[in-house]
Every structure is written in structure tokens, then in C-alpha cells.
Enzyme design. Structure first.
Site, PDB file in Angstrom:
ATOM      1  CG  ASP A 286      -2.297   0.504   0.912  1.00 45.08           C
ATOM      2  OD1 ASP A 286      -2.419   1.723   0.702  1.00 45.08           O
ATOM      3  OD2 ASP A 286      -3.270  -0.282   0.888  1.00 45.08           O
TER       4      ASP A 286
ATOM      5  CB  SER B 243      -9.515  -0.143   0.580  1.00 45.58           C
ATOM      6  OG  SER B 243      -8.841   0.119  -0.602  1.00 45.58           O
TER       7      SER B 243
ATOM      8  CG  HIS C   8      -5.438   3.527   0.838  1.00 49.78           C
ATOM      9  ND1 HIS C   8      -4.933   2.301   0.513  1.00 49.78           N
ATOM     10  CD2 HIS C   8      -6.759   3.486   0.520  1.00 49.78           C
ATOM     11  CE1 HIS C   8      -5.901   1.542   0.007  1.00 49.78           C
ATOM     12  NE2 HIS C   8      -7.021   2.236  -0.003  1.00 49.78           N
TER      13      HIS C   8
END
Length: 629
Positions: free
Chosen positions: A190, A375, A223
Site C-alpha cells: 500500500d 479496501s 490509505h
């Protein structure tokens, strides 16, 4: 930016409340670093081109209804310019591979770690799509694809546990009595992980930054920190949130830029690196990676070491049209009512569903926020897989998957469907199933489908059909009992160089293996190799005959002009390309080409039309005419 997870909280920076989500602006740096494997071979990355990236708020609902103003953003290119990803078939030599690339004007920029896939240079003026299409049809090539951009997908004494509706929904609290994931390393591919977050700092093992080619795996975006917290944030520590596998360790593998964009090539590199450095569960919360042959190859590499890869389905609210494959677990998102969220993608590639709506998790800077997206659904499944692996370290990837699927709560159509896969994950039921999963002793089956008889010369494509009740891990091709290569991705195909054996009768056979070590041998196929006569003939060194039939050189042109061209060769024409002033405008794999040229768009003056053609032996020829507007 088609983000696959979105933050839902009181937003302090510039944002706007929209009917279907919250739009957040994050600016790219003036010059972005280049992914490590490309740094030495490409002068500039596509990631450095846009000044900002657009975030699609689909699927998120901002908690701050009063947030105001919007940001104008620009999406980056859909794939990396100037390069593609190409893999040779098993058994094809490096020299044959390089010759194949050269015959199409390409060259290898380097092999990706742990795979047969290479980054391949696309010559200036050529189309990345066209070159990938041409190479994909070549008998030496297993696959050729664009290096596509991958957008991101978003009981204990922990004080925020009451806000985490998803943990009781999947029966995580019950499952913790059997396993919390201790001893298992979960790689988070990520944007990095915040190393100072109180719920993550003690969970981290060393990782790597493939975007900056260094060990700095901190998170400039948020994220990755959110995804990591959903999988394996610390639990029972009287701090913040709990996670599914709060006893597991987190390996930060940064594959993306500051706006969370990654390429398929960096995803694949991150997977093989994580596999070599001890990760046995990997989470990739990025859209579209399940469609990449390169990423599938990397996932199979981790599987060969006993690992499982979990990826998100996407946040486009549609059937993505991606084919199912056995290399990874694909996860769609559900809400608290056990229904698919309106924005979750679906399709036959979906294996499981998991909570992904308003998941309270860790955020950069030591804070906590609610995120929505597949996600977040993906790391919930990855955490459950880590719990199984910790409880049953002897389990193969197929056995871990069997336990997950057997324990899932069947939603929607009975059995596996395209919305929920085998169902919504249930951690307690999956661990219970792991205690009862039977040992698979059924061997796979293998059969050589072509060739099945006759003679063989030069390089021959050998196709194998292999099947198994729990999934085929790899297939080997044997020539006279000796392995010439292994293929781990269906359809199983090999490039066999018959010049490596003596002329005469040869026996081919194939062996298929599953994850549990069972193997099945195909029936033998007998062929007659006869290269002696072929080697007596002189190699083809004659280039094709090329001609631009119209317009003729020196002609004055205006309006729409039809350009006609042809190429002829005794051994057959492999391809033709037409260029105007050095820019390729048309190509074909036949010996005839017609192109309508709108000269109204061209500058006044002289223009050069060039035809280039190659025969199947790699000989090329070119011709040009000059016209005036």
C-alpha cells in the site's frame, strides 16, 4: 481518481460534501520518485506527470455534512508510458525471448523478481497497446500486458471497540479464543504504515519502499495505515481500536506514490519481496490487480512459499468482468445489514465478502477514523487468514482458503455467486473449519492437449490441461523424463526448443502438482524430432519487399488522402507499420495496409510517409515517400 477506499470523518482540510461521497484533495510533489526497478532504466515516471490526482468519493459518506468547497484534480495516465510487461513461456530461452522482442522493436529492461515477467521497452512512436497485442500472439510469449495504473481500493479492552461493528459481525471476538494471529506476518502492499501510531508501532517488522527504493515505509497518504489497522492493529492494549488479527505482525511494503497510485509492476515486486522476507499473508487493497497476469504470477510465487494473497474487488458498483483465478482471494464489501454495498464491485472473480462500510480504524498521526471501501473489506479477510495460519502453521494456501470458504455465511444465491462469492467471512466458523479440514490425498490430473502426434522442428508450443479438486499449484513439462520448465498459471503452455534434443523419437509428459504435494502424471505423447534437414538450409536473411503504392513521392496532397502499402516475403510477413513524420499511425500483421490520412490537420509543408515491415525470421525493410501540403 477511482479510489477504492474513502475516509469518513470530520475533515479538517479542503473537502466538499457530495451526494455520493466526500471529495478530498491531496497534492502530488513537484517531482515524484520512480519505482525502484524502473529507476535505472526510465528517465521519468508517469507518476511525476500530473500535478494532482482526482479522488472519486463513490461509496463514502462524509460525516462532516458542513464540509465545503471542492478541488479540481487531474487523473494520471491509465498505464505506464514507454514500457509493457511481458513473460516468455516456460522453456523458452533468454536468447529466444530477446530475439522475439527485437523482432518487434522491443528490448528487456530487466526481469521482475521471482518471475519470468520482464519490463519491456516500447520504442518511441510505437503504441504500448499495439506492441502488447502483437507480442501476446507470438508462440514464445505467455502473456504481454500494459503496466496499468492501480488506484487504491478504503473482546478486548480497547476503548473504541464499541464503534467497530464489523468485529462482532464476523464473530471475531469468539474467534480470539482460538487465535489472534500470533506469529504470522501480514504484508500490507500500500502507501506505507504510520510507524509512530500507538496501535501500530509495536506491530511492525521491517518492510521496503518500492516507490522510493529505500527502507522508509512511512505513510504520506493514510490509505495504507487505515488498511493495516483493519487487518492487525494492536488489541487488548487499552488503546484505540482492535483488529481482526491483533496478535499478528505487519510488514509495510510501499508500492504507491503520495496520492496512493501504484503500477502492476510495483505490486508484483512488492509481493515477491514480501514472500522472500517471511510474509505469509499479503493484502493488496488496489483496484484491478486481479486482472494482471504479472500480479497473478507474483501471487503464485508467494503461494509456493505457503502464503495467501487477498485483494479487493473494487468500488465501481458493477461487474468488473475479470475472470476468476486460483492465485488470490478477491473480496467484495458488505454493510451492517449483510448486504452488498451499492458501490462494491462484483463478478465471477469474487471469492468472499466482508464488512467494508464505515470501518473504524487507524489513521496517520495517531488518530482514528471511519473508512469505507473494499479496501477495508480485504484486510478483514486477510486478518482472518492470518488467524488460521497462526493456529495451523502446517496448512497449505489451499487449506486456508478451504477453511475460509467453508466457514463463510452464505448470502444471496445459494452456493458461490458473483456478489458474495462463497459468502461473508466468519472468523470463528473459519477457525472451526480449520480444525476439521480433511487432508487432501487426491492427485491432480494432467493431459497434453497439443501436440499429440507427428513431427516437431524448431520451437514447439506444448499446451497442457491440468485440474485438481483444490487447485493446481504448478505444471512441469518433461522431455524424455527431464523437466524443461514449470508453469504456475493456467492456461499451462510451454515453448519447447526441439534443437536441444537429438533427432528421432521423443516422449513428452506433464506433471501437475497441487498445494499439498500431490502430483499427477499425464499420458505420454510420442513425437519425431527432425531438425537435421532444417539445419541444412541457409537461414532466412532476405528482408521483405515493401512498397507504398499511393500516394506517389512528390505529390501535392489535400483533404483526405488514402495511403496504400504492401509487403511480401517468401516466409510470410510478421507485421507492417505506417508512420507519418516519425509517428506510427497504423499497423497490421498482414501484407496489405490502407490508411485514411486527414491532411487538413497537418501543417503546410513537406511530410514523410514511412512503411516498415518485418518477416517471420526478424528481417526488416523500410521505404519512404515525401509529399507536400
Amino acid at each position: 481518481m477511482n479510489r477504492d477506499s474513502k475516509v469518513r470523518t470530520t475533515i479538517q482540510h479542503t473537502a466538499s460534501s457530495e451526494s455520493r461521497g466526500t471529495r478530498v484533495t491531496r497534492r502530488l510533489p513537484r517531482r515524484s520518485p520512480i519505482p525502484a526497478v524502473v529507476a535505472a532504466i526510465i528517465a521519468a515516471s508517469a507518476l511525476a506527470q500530473p500535478a494532482a490526482a482526482q479522488e472519486n468519493g463513490r461509496g463514502a459518506r462524509g460525516a462532516a455534512a458542513s464540509a465545503t468547497s471542492t478541488a479540481q484534480t487531474v487523473a494520471p495516465p491509465a498505464f505506464a508510458p514507454g514500457r509493457i510487461l511481458v513473460a516468455a513461456k516456460a522453456g523458452v530461452s533468454d536468447a529466444q525471448f530477446e530475439a522475439t522482442l527485437a523482432s518487434h522493436g522491443g528490448r528487456s529492461l530487466g526481469r521482475l523478481r521471482g518471475m519470468r515477467a520482464h519490463m519491456v521497452n516500447v520504442p518511441p512512436g510505437q503504441s504500448e497497446e499495439k506492441l502488447a497485442e502483437r507480442l501476446a500472439r507470438h508462440p514464445h510469449i505467455e502473456f504481454a500486458e500494459l503496466d496499468r495504473l492501480a488506484p487504491p481500493g478504503s473482546t478486548t479492552n480497547d476503548p473504541m471497540l464499541s464503534s467497530q461493528w464489523h468485529l462482532p459481525k464476523i464473530n471475531a471476538l469468539t474467534a480470539w479464543g482460538a487465535s489472534v494471529g500470533g506469529g504470522t506476518i501480514v504484508a500490507i502492499l500500500d502507501t506505507g504504515i504510520d510507524p509512530s501510531h500507538p496501535d501500530l508501532a509495536g506491530q511492525l517488522v521491517p518492510g521496503w519502499n518500492f516507490y522510493g527504493n529505500n527502507s522508509d515505509t512511512s505513510d504520506p497518504n493514510g490509505h495504507g495505515t487505515a488498511v493495516a489497522g483493519a487487518a492487525a492493529a494492536a488489541g487488548n492494549n487499552a488503546t484505540g481500536v482492535a483488529s481482526v488479527a491483533w496478535g499478528a505482525k505487519l510488514m509495510p511494503v510501499r508500492i504507491a506514490d503520495a496520492n496512493a497510485y501504484a503500477y502492476w509492476s510495483t505490486v508484483a515486486q512488492g509481493l515477491t519481496w514480501a514472500a522472500d522476507n517471511g510474509a505469509r499473508i499479503a493484502n493488496i487493497s488496489y483496484v484491478g490487480v486481479a486482472a494482471s497476469s504479472t500480479v497473478q504470477s507474483a501471487a503464485n510465487y508467494l503461494r509456493s512459499k505457503g502464503g495467501v494473497v487477498v485483494v479487493c474487488a473494487g468500488n465501481n458498483g458493477k461487474d468488473e468482468g475479470i475472470a476468476a483465478n486460483d492465485s488470490m482471494i478477491v473480496v467484495s464489501a458488505t454493510n451492517s445489514g449483510d448486504s452488498r454495498t451499492s458501490w462494491s464491485s462484483y463478478g465471477t472473480f469474487v471469492d468472499l465478502a466482508a464488512p467494508g462500510d464505515s470501518i473504524y480504524t487507524t489513521h496517520v498521526g495517531g488518530s482514528y477514523r471511519a473508512w469505507s471501501g473494499t479496501s477495508l473489506a480485504s484486510p478483514v479477510v486477510a486478518g482472518t487468514a492470518a488467524m488460521i495460519k497462526a493456529m495451523r502453521p502446517d496448512f497449505t494456501p489451499a487449506q486456508i482458503e478451504s477453511a475460509l470458504y467453508a466457514g463463510a455465511v452464505d448470502l444471496g444465491t445459494a452456493g458461490k455467486d458473483s456478489i458474495y462469492g462463497y459468502g461473508r467471512v466468519d472468523a470463528a466458523a473459519a477457525l472451526a473449519a480449520a480444525g476439521t479440514v480433511s487432508t487432501d490425498t487426491t492427485p491432480p490430473t494432467a493431459a497434453i492437449t497439443s501436440p499429440t502426434s507427428g513431427s516437431a522442428t524448431g520451437t514447439v508450443t506444448v499446451n497442457v490441461d491440468a485440474r485438481d479438486n483444490a487447485g493446481v499449484a504448478r505444471v512441469e513439462l518433461l522431455v524424455n523424463g527431464k523437466s524443461i520448465g514449470s508453469d504456475d498459471t493456467a492456461p499451462y503452455s510451454f515453448g519447447w526448443d526441439t534443437t536441444k534434443v537429438a533427432d528421432g523419437s521423443v516422449t513428452l509428459s506433464a506433471v501437475a502438482y497441487d498445494d499439498r504435494g500431490n502430483s499427477g502424471l499425464s499420458s505420454p505423447v510420442s513425437l519425431k524430432v527432425s531438425n537435421a534437414v532444417a539445419t541444412l538450409a541457409a537461414p532466412d536473411a532476405t528482408p521483405p519487399t515493401v512498397a507504398i503504392l499511393s500516394p506517389s513521392s512528390g505529390l501535392k496532397v489535400n483533404g483526405n488522402v488514402t495511403i496504400s502499402a504492401s509487403a511480401n516475403d517468401a516466409g510470410g510477413v510478421a507485421w507492417m507499420q505506417l508512420a507519418i513524420d516519425g509517428t506510427v499511425v497504423s499497423s497490421t500483421t498482414t501484407g496489405s495496409l490502407n490508411y485514411k490520412w486527414n491532411t487538413r490537420r497537418e501543417r503546410t509543408g513537406t511530410h514523410t510517409i514511412t512503411l516498415t515491415a518485418s518477416d517471420k525470421a526478424g528481417n526488416t525493410a523500410a521505404t519512404s515517400v515525401t509529399v507536400t501540403k
